[in-house]
Scaffold this motif. Structure first.
Motif, PDB file in Angstrom:
ATOM      1  N   TYR A  34      -6.783   3.151  -1.965  1.00  0.00           N
ATOM      2  CA  TYR A  34      -6.651   4.264  -1.029  1.00  0.00           C
ATOM      3  C   TYR A  34      -7.968   5.025  -0.940  1.00  0.00           C
ATOM      4  CZ  TYR A  34      -1.755   3.504  -2.398  1.00  0.00           C
ATOM      5  OH  TYR A  34      -0.539   2.950  -2.680  1.00  0.00           O
ATOM      6  N   SER A  94      -3.102   2.084  -7.049  1.00  0.00           N
ATOM      7  CA  SER A  94      -1.783   1.976  -7.653  1.00  0.00           C
ATOM      8  C   SER A  94      -1.449   0.495  -7.694  1.00  0.00           C
ATOM      9  CB  SER A  94      -0.720   2.749  -6.861  1.00  0.00           C
ATOM     10  OG  SER A  94      -0.457   2.095  -5.626  1.00  0.00           O
ATOM     11  N   GLN A  97       4.776  -3.180  -5.541  1.00  0.00           N
ATOM     12  CA  GLN A  97       5.275  -3.007  -4.186  1.00  0.00           C
ATOM     13  C   GLN A  97       6.676  -2.427  -4.217  1.00  0.00           C
ATOM     14  OE1 GLN A  97       4.742  -6.473  -1.775  1.00  0.00           O
ATOM     15  NE2 GLN A  97       2.657  -6.833  -2.474  1.00  0.00           N
ATOM     16  N   GLY A  98       7.600  -3.100  -4.877  1.00  0.00           N
ATOM     17  CA  GLY A  98       8.950  -2.556  -4.962  1.00  0.00           C
ATOM     18  C   GLY A  98       8.969  -1.250  -5.735  1.00  0.00           C
ATOM     19  N   PHE A  99       8.267  -1.200  -6.817  1.00  0.00           N
ATOM     20  CA  PHE A  99       8.124   0.039  -7.584  1.00  0.00           C
ATOM     21  C   PHE A  99       6.660   0.237  -7.861  1.00  0.00           C
ATOM     22  CE2 PHE A  99       9.090   3.493 -10.269  1.00  0.00           C
ATOM     23  CZ  PHE A  99       8.219   3.427 -11.338  1.00  0.00           C
ATOM     24  N   ARG A 100       6.132   1.336  -7.362  1.00  0.00           N
ATOM     25  CA  ARG A 100       4.703   1.528  -7.512  1.00  0.00           C
ATOM     26  C   ARG A 100       4.390   2.478  -8.649  1.00  0.00           C
ATOM     27  NH1 ARG A 100       5.082   1.810  -1.935  1.00  0.00           N
ATOM     28  NH2 ARG A 100       4.681   4.037  -1.870  1.00  0.00           N
ATOM     29  N   SER A 101       3.266   2.246  -9.265  1.00  0.00           N
ATOM     30  CA  SER A 101       2.790   3.149 -10.296  1.00  0.00           C
ATOM     31  C   SER A 101       2.297   4.421  -9.635  1.00  0.00           C
ATOM     32  CB  SER A 101       1.658   2.483 -11.072  1.00  0.00           C
ATOM     33  OG  SER A 101       0.498   2.423 -10.264  1.00  0.00           O
ATOM     34  N   PRO A 102       2.076   5.480 -10.430  1.00  0.00           N
ATOM     35  CA  PRO A 102       1.417   6.662  -9.855  1.00  0.00           C
ATOM     36  C   PRO A 102       0.029   6.308  -9.351  1.00  0.00           C
ATOM     37  CG  PRO A 102       2.351   7.139 -12.006  1.00  0.00           C
ATOM     38  CD  PRO A 102       2.430   5.655 -11.827  1.00  0.00           C
ATOM     39  N   LEU A 103      -0.490   7.127  -8.472  1.00  0.00           N
ATOM     40  CA  LEU A 103      -1.870   6.995  -8.042  1.00  0.00           C
ATOM     41  C   LEU A 103      -2.795   7.417  -9.172  1.00  0.00           C
ATOM     42  CD1 LEU A 103      -2.033   8.553  -4.482  1.00  0.00           C
ATOM     43  CD2 LEU A 103      -2.359   6.171  -5.085  1.00  0.00           C
ATOM     44  N   HIS A 104      -3.893   6.670  -9.319  1.00  0.00           N
ATOM     45  CA  HIS A 104      -4.931   7.044 -10.269  1.00  0.00           C
ATOM     46  C   HIS A 104      -6.229   7.171  -9.488  1.00  0.00           C
ATOM     47  CE1 HIS A 104      -2.300   6.338 -13.694  1.00  0.00           C
ATOM     48  NE2 HIS A 104      -1.852   5.295 -13.017  1.00  0.00           N
ATOM     49  N   PHE A 105      -6.914   8.287  -9.699  1.00  0.00           N
ATOM     50  CA  PHE A 105      -8.052   8.637  -8.855  1.00  0.00           C
ATOM     51  C   PHE A 105      -9.388   8.410  -9.549  1.00  0.00           C
ATOM     52  CE2 PHE A 105      -6.092  10.699  -5.238  1.00  0.00           C
ATOM     53  CZ  PHE A 105      -4.829  11.020  -5.701  1.00  0.00           C
TER      54      PHE A 105
END
Lengths: 114, 112
Positions: A34, A94, A97-105
């Motif tokens: 992202y 992250s 697809q079905g369950f995504r991890s948190p975003l890491h920046f």
């Protein structure tokens, strides 16, 4: 463990100049990637996301573009910067697809267009 | 249109105080709610909440989700100056195809 690298940390560019910001992720395969922009005093605005090599989705029409030439590399570009492009740019990842991890920046790039 | 609203926008407290930050949301096909702390640079992940009524806790921070009323709170007890930051709330919606929708954040300042 996974790490994300984003550079440069700060950038001052004149109006009309090109832009290239790079982000790489280590320690994971096929991440979702992202680009967000954060204007002063405002929330994070999603610019682009990518679920695989060469797959880019744009959220906001603008003079920016993104590319994903390799699995863990994400690039934000512009051919001609505008004053309104100033802001804090954050790359994130992250997984899943079905369950995504948190975003890491990543640590972000502070861009000032003069 | 999906949206996430945080309140208050800013907050000033003294060390030792307890604070409650609010996050309400309107999204289709809710999947999870996330809290982040942002100091100078990158937001750092605090909690992910998926089920109502189950408190997540980490030290002096805790958070809970109410999926019926569509909100979450983040509590910080015995605040310290190091808690000064912008706290961001984000919602992950399955309708948004890989999108995380962020609120504008709550700026917390803790005075010594």
């Amino acid at each position: 463990s996974q790490t994300i690298h984003q550079w440069p940390a700060t950038l001052v560019q004149p109006v009309g100049s090109p832009l290239s910001l790079e982000c790489t992720v280590e320690g994971t395969s096929n991440p979702n990637l992202y680009w967000y922009r954060q204007a002063a005093g405002r929330g994070l605005q999603l610019l682009f996301y990518s679920v695989g090599i060469g797959q880019i989705s744009s959220e906001v029409p603008q003079n920016l573009s993104a590319s994903r030439p390799q699995d863990r590399q994400f690039i934000l570009s512009s051919k001609k910067l505008l004053l309104s492009d100033s802001g804090f740019y954050l790359c994130a990842w992250s997984v899943g697809q079905g369950f995504r991890s948190p975003l890491h920046f990543g640590n972000g790039t502070r861009l000032t267009v003069t | 249109e999906d949206k996430v609203v945080q309140s208050p926008l800013s907050l000033v407290v003294h060390e030792g105080d307890t604070v409650t930050l609010n996050c309400s949301y309107e999204v289709t096909n809710f999947r999870s709610l996330l809290w982040y702390k942002q100091e100078k640079k990158a937001p750092t992940f605090l909690f992910m909440l998926t089920s109502s009524g189950i408190e997540k806790k980490s030290g002096r921070l805790s958070s809970i989700l109410d999926k019926k009323e569509l909100f979450s709170i983040l509590n910080i007890t015995a605040t310290q100056t190091g808690d000064s930051a912008v706290y961001l709330c984000a919602v992950d919606s399955t309708s948004g195809t890989y999108k995380y929708i962020f609120g504008t954040g709550t700026r917390l300042k803790v005075l010594a």
